[in-house]
Design a protein around this motif. Structure first.
Motif, PDB file in Angstrom:
ATOM      1  N   MET A   1       0.859  -1.087   0.095  1.00 30.69           N
ATOM      2  CA  MET A   1      -0.085   0.078   0.001  1.00 30.69           C
ATOM      3  C   MET A   1       0.777   1.223  -0.134  1.00 30.69           C
ATOM      4  SD  MET A   1      -3.125   0.848   2.590  1.00 30.69           S
ATOM      5  CE  MET A   1      -4.171  -0.487   1.992  1.00 30.69           C
ATOM      6  N   ILE A   2       0.678   2.315  -0.678  1.00 24.20           N
ATOM      7  CA  ILE A   2       1.462   3.471  -0.794  1.00 24.20           C
ATOM      8  C   ILE A   2       0.709   4.451  -0.045  1.00 24.20           C
ATOM      9  CG2 ILE A   2       2.432   5.134  -2.509  1.00 24.20           C
ATOM     10  CD1 ILE A   2       2.390   3.014  -4.351  1.00 24.20           C
ATOM     11  N   THR A   3       1.730   5.343   0.423  1.00 20.23           N
ATOM     12  CA  THR A   3       1.150   6.448   1.111  1.00 20.23           C
ATOM     13  C   THR A   3       2.157   7.577   0.781  1.00 20.23           C
ATOM     14  OG1 THR A   3       2.948   6.147   3.169  1.00 20.23           O
ATOM     15  CG2 THR A   3       0.760   5.162   3.356  1.00 20.23           C
ATOM     16  N   GLU A   4       1.636   8.862   1.043  1.00 19.86           N
ATOM     17  CA  GLU A   4       2.390   9.893   0.705  1.00 19.86           C
ATOM     18  C   GLU A   4       2.646  10.740   2.119  1.00 19.86           C
ATOM     19  OE1 GLU A   4       1.438  12.302  -2.657  1.00 19.86           O
ATOM     20  OE2 GLU A   4       0.157  10.646  -3.473  1.00 19.86           O
ATOM     21  N   GLN A   5       4.128  11.149   2.247  1.00 21.22           N
ATOM     22  CA  GLN A   5       4.293  12.152   3.357  1.00 21.22           C
ATOM     23  C   GLN A   5       4.807  13.533   2.408  1.00 21.22           C
ATOM     24  OE1 GLN A   5       4.251  11.476   6.553  1.00 21.22           O
ATOM     25  NE2 GLN A   5       3.164   9.704   6.100  1.00 21.22           N
ATOM     26  N   PRO A   6       4.777  14.832   3.119  1.00 18.26           N
ATOM     27  CA  PRO A   6       5.254  15.636   2.611  1.00 18.26           C
ATOM     28  C   PRO A   6       6.875  15.393   1.595  1.00 18.26           C
ATOM     29  CG  PRO A   6       4.613  16.315   4.289  1.00 18.26           C
ATOM     30  CD  PRO A   6       4.638  14.801   4.567  1.00 18.26           C
ATOM     31  N   GLY A   7       6.827  15.534   0.225  1.00 21.89           N
ATOM     32  CA  GLY A   7       7.939  15.164  -0.518  1.00 21.89           C
ATOM     33  C   GLY A   7       8.334  14.134  -0.783  1.00 21.89           C
ATOM     34  N   GLU A   8       7.507  13.075  -0.381  1.00 22.17           N
ATOM     35  CA  GLU A   8       7.848  11.634  -0.332  1.00 22.17           C
ATOM     36  C   GLU A   8       6.718  10.740  -0.655  1.00 22.17           C
ATOM     37  OE1 GLU A   8      10.858   8.651   2.103  1.00 22.17           O
ATOM     38  OE2 GLU A   8       9.513   9.648   3.088  1.00 22.17           O
ATOM     39  N   VAL A   9       7.061   9.594  -1.492  1.00 21.63           N
ATOM     40  CA  VAL A   9       5.863   8.719  -1.768  1.00 21.63           C
ATOM     41  C   VAL A   9       6.581   7.367  -1.320  1.00 21.63           C
ATOM     42  CG1 VAL A   9       4.574   7.257  -3.327  1.00 21.63           C
ATOM     43  CG2 VAL A   9       4.908   9.796  -3.685  1.00 21.63           C
ATOM     44  N   ARG A  10       5.669   6.720  -0.433  1.00 21.60           N
ATOM     45  CA  ARG A  10       6.296   5.487   0.414  1.00 21.60           C
ATOM     46  C   ARG A  10       5.599   4.396   0.101  1.00 21.60           C
ATOM     47  NH1 ARG A  10       7.371   6.846   6.399  1.00 21.60           N
ATOM     48  NH2 ARG A  10       5.140   6.835   6.386  1.00 21.60           N
ATOM     49  N   LEU A  66       4.675 -12.936  13.109  1.00 23.48           N
ATOM     50  CA  LEU A  66       3.334 -13.563  12.529  1.00 23.48           C
ATOM     51  C   LEU A  66       2.383 -13.471  13.878  1.00 23.48           C
ATOM     52  CD1 LEU A  66       4.462 -16.357  10.192  1.00 23.48           C
ATOM     53  CD2 LEU A  66       3.375 -14.022   9.643  1.00 23.48           C
ATOM     54  N   ASN A  67       2.976 -13.573  15.157  1.00 24.10           N
ATOM     55  CA  ASN A  67       2.116 -13.619  16.275  1.00 24.10           C
ATOM     56  C   ASN A  67       1.272 -12.226  16.363  1.00 24.10           C
ATOM     57  OD1 ASN A  67       2.539 -16.266  17.072  1.00 24.10           O
ATOM     58  ND2 ASN A  67       4.246 -15.832  17.922  1.00 24.10           N
ATOM     59  N   GLU A  68       2.128 -11.206  16.265  1.00 28.68           N
ATOM     60  CA  GLU A  68       1.685  -9.990  16.368  1.00 28.68           C
ATOM     61  C   GLU A  68       0.608  -9.401  15.463  1.00 28.68           C
ATOM     62  OE1 GLU A  68       4.757  -7.046  16.401  1.00 28.68           O
ATOM     63  OE2 GLU A  68       5.681  -8.189  18.225  1.00 28.68           O
ATOM     64  N   PHE A  69       0.772 -10.058  14.108  1.00 24.73           N
ATOM     65  CA  PHE A  69       0.150  -9.903  12.869  1.00 24.73           C
ATOM     66  C   PHE A  69      -1.282 -10.634  12.975  1.00 24.73           C
ATOM     67  CE2 PHE A  69      -1.318 -11.239   8.562  1.00 24.73           C
ATOM     68  CZ  PHE A  69      -1.760 -10.005   8.142  1.00 24.73           C
ATOM     69  N   GLN A  70      -1.213 -11.769  13.758  1.00 24.47           N
ATOM     70  CA  GLN A  70      -2.456 -12.520  13.826  1.00 24.47           C
ATOM     71  C   GLN A  70      -3.265 -11.787  14.956  1.00 24.47           C
ATOM     72  OE1 GLN A  70      -1.640 -16.311  15.747  1.00 24.47           O
ATOM     73  NE2 GLN A  70      -3.321 -17.164  14.544  1.00 24.47           N
ATOM     74  N   SER A  71      -2.609 -11.278  16.083  1.00 26.31           N
ATOM     75  CA  SER A  71      -3.197 -10.504  17.025  1.00 26.31           C
ATOM     76  C   SER A  71      -3.984  -9.365  16.459  1.00 26.31           C
ATOM     77  CB  SER A  71      -2.575 -10.010  18.328  1.00 26.31           C
ATOM     78  OG  SER A  71      -1.859 -11.529  18.797  1.00 26.31           O
ATOM     79  N   TRP A  72      -3.129  -8.596  15.474  1.00 21.04           N
ATOM     80  CA  TRP A  72      -3.603  -7.288  14.796  1.00 21.04           C
ATOM     81  C   TRP A  72      -5.098  -7.777  14.118  1.00 21.04           C
ATOM     82  CZ3 TRP A  72      -4.503  -5.994   9.855  1.00 21.04           C
ATOM     83  CH2 TRP A  72      -4.854  -4.449   9.741  1.00 21.04           C
ATOM     84  N   CYS A  73      -4.943  -9.015  13.363  1.00 20.68           N
ATOM     85  CA  CYS A  73      -6.024  -9.320  12.526  1.00 20.68           C
ATOM     86  C   CYS A  73      -7.493  -9.436  13.589  1.00 20.68           C
ATOM     87  CB  CYS A  73      -5.786 -10.509  11.654  1.00 20.68           C
ATOM     88  SG  CYS A  73      -4.610 -10.212  10.578  1.00 20.68           S
ATOM     89  N   MET A  80      -6.409 -12.808   7.569  1.00 20.52           N
ATOM     90  CA  MET A  80      -5.222 -12.895   7.339  1.00 20.52           C
ATOM     91  C   MET A  80      -4.947 -13.076   5.736  1.00 20.52           C
ATOM     92  SD  MET A  80      -3.648 -14.865  10.748  1.00 20.52           S
ATOM     93  CE  MET A  80      -2.133 -14.529  10.471  1.00 20.52           C
ATOM     94  N   ASN A  81      -4.874 -11.967   4.998  1.00 23.37           N
ATOM     95  CA  ASN A  81      -4.971 -12.019   3.773  1.00 23.37           C
ATOM     96  C   ASN A  81      -4.355 -10.949   3.018  1.00 23.37           C
ATOM     97  OD1 ASN A  81      -6.663  -9.845   3.793  1.00 23.37           O
ATOM     98  ND2 ASN A  81      -8.404 -11.298   3.388  1.00 23.37           N
ATOM     99  N   GLY A  82      -4.031 -10.888   1.527  1.00 24.38           N
ATOM    100  CA  GLY A  82      -3.102  -9.651   1.230  1.00 24.38           C
ATOM    101  C   GLY A  82      -3.603  -8.474   1.543  1.00 24.38           C
ATOM    102  N   ALA A  86      -1.322  -5.848   3.541  1.00 24.67           N
ATOM    103  CA  ALA A  86      -0.987  -4.317   3.144  1.00 24.67           C
ATOM    104  C   ALA A  86      -1.322  -3.225   4.237  1.00 24.67           C
ATOM    105  CB  ALA A  86      -1.780  -3.955   1.842  1.00 24.67           C
ATOM    106  N   ARG A  87      -2.495  -3.494   4.833  1.00 23.57           N
ATOM    107  CA  ARG A  87      -2.875  -2.282   6.042  1.00 23.57           C
ATOM    108  C   ARG A  87      -2.045  -2.437   7.171  1.00 23.57           C
ATOM    109  NH1 ARG A  87      -8.476  -3.241   8.822  1.00 23.57           N
ATOM    110  NH2 ARG A  87      -7.901  -1.682  10.500  1.00 23.57           N
ATOM    111  N   TYR A  88      -1.679  -3.627   7.544  1.00 16.02           N
ATOM    112  CA  TYR A  88      -0.779  -4.013   8.557  1.00 16.02           C
ATOM    113  C   TYR A  88       0.431  -3.046   8.477  1.00 16.02           C
ATOM    114  CZ  TYR A  88       1.988  -6.073  12.260  1.00 16.02           C
ATOM    115  OH  TYR A  88       2.710  -6.325  13.629  1.00 16.02           O
ATOM    116  N   ALA A  89       1.130  -3.578   7.118  1.00 18.67           N
ATOM    117  CA  ALA A  89       2.442  -2.917   6.804  1.00 18.67           C
ATOM    118  C   ALA A  89       2.283  -1.229   7.038  1.00 18.67           C
ATOM    119  CB  ALA A  89       2.951  -3.540   5.384  1.00 18.67           C
ATOM    120  N   THR A  90       1.230  -1.020   6.063  1.00 20.72           N
ATOM    121  CA  THR A  90       1.064   0.736   6.095  1.00 20.72           C
ATOM    122  C   THR A  90       0.852   1.385   7.387  1.00 20.72           C
ATOM    123  OG1 THR A  90       0.223   0.274   3.971  1.00 20.72           O
ATOM    124  CG2 THR A  90      -0.222   2.651   5.150  1.00 20.72           C
ATOM    125  N   GLU A  91       0.193   0.616   8.265  1.00 20.18           N
ATOM    126  CA  GLU A  91      -0.103   1.265   9.704  1.00 20.18           C
ATOM    127  C   GLU A  91       1.444   1.337  10.356  1.00 20.18           C
ATOM    128  OE1 GLU A  91      -3.087  -0.457  12.116  1.00 20.18           O
ATOM    129  OE2 GLU A  91      -4.420  -0.037  10.596  1.00 20.18           O
TER     130      GLU A  91
END
Length: 95
Positions: A1-10, A66-73, A80-82, A86-91
């Motif tokens: 997932m792509i996010t934008e910060q001032p002057g940067e696309v991440r 993966l344990n943290e990701f599972q708890s987050w889900c 637990m899918n694509g 993407a949302r987890y990594a972006t956060e």
């Protein structure tokens, strides 16, 4: 997932270590669309990172427990899918 910060696309890149591969495949609800091996998957991640970089996007690899990701889900009521990966990594990069 792509996010934008001032002057940067991440772009956040969800990443698991090789020792987590079998657990990763077993946990994901979309594992039938995953790669045959960790090496194949990592090569695809590396290609995507290079492509994003050549497009001027800063790719940020998020090493995932993966344990943290599972708890987050569970907390967020998501499978637990694509989409949740993407949302987890972006956060993670926006904290």
């Amino acid at each position: 997932m792509i996010t934008e910060q001032p002057g940067e696309v991440r772009a956040a890149i969800f990443f698991v270590r090789e020792h987590q591969w079998e657990d990763f495949v077993a946990m994901m609800t979309d594992s039938d669309s995953n790669f045959e091996s960790w090496n194949e998957w990592k090569a695809a991640v590396d290609r995507m990172t290079l492509r994003l970089s050549s497009d001027g996007v800063t790719a940020i690899r998020v090493d995932v427990d993966l344990n943290e990701f599972q708890s987050w889900c569970k907390r967020n009521g998501t499978e637990m899918n694509g989409q949740s990966r993407a949302r987890y990594a972006t956060e993670a990069i926006n904290k």
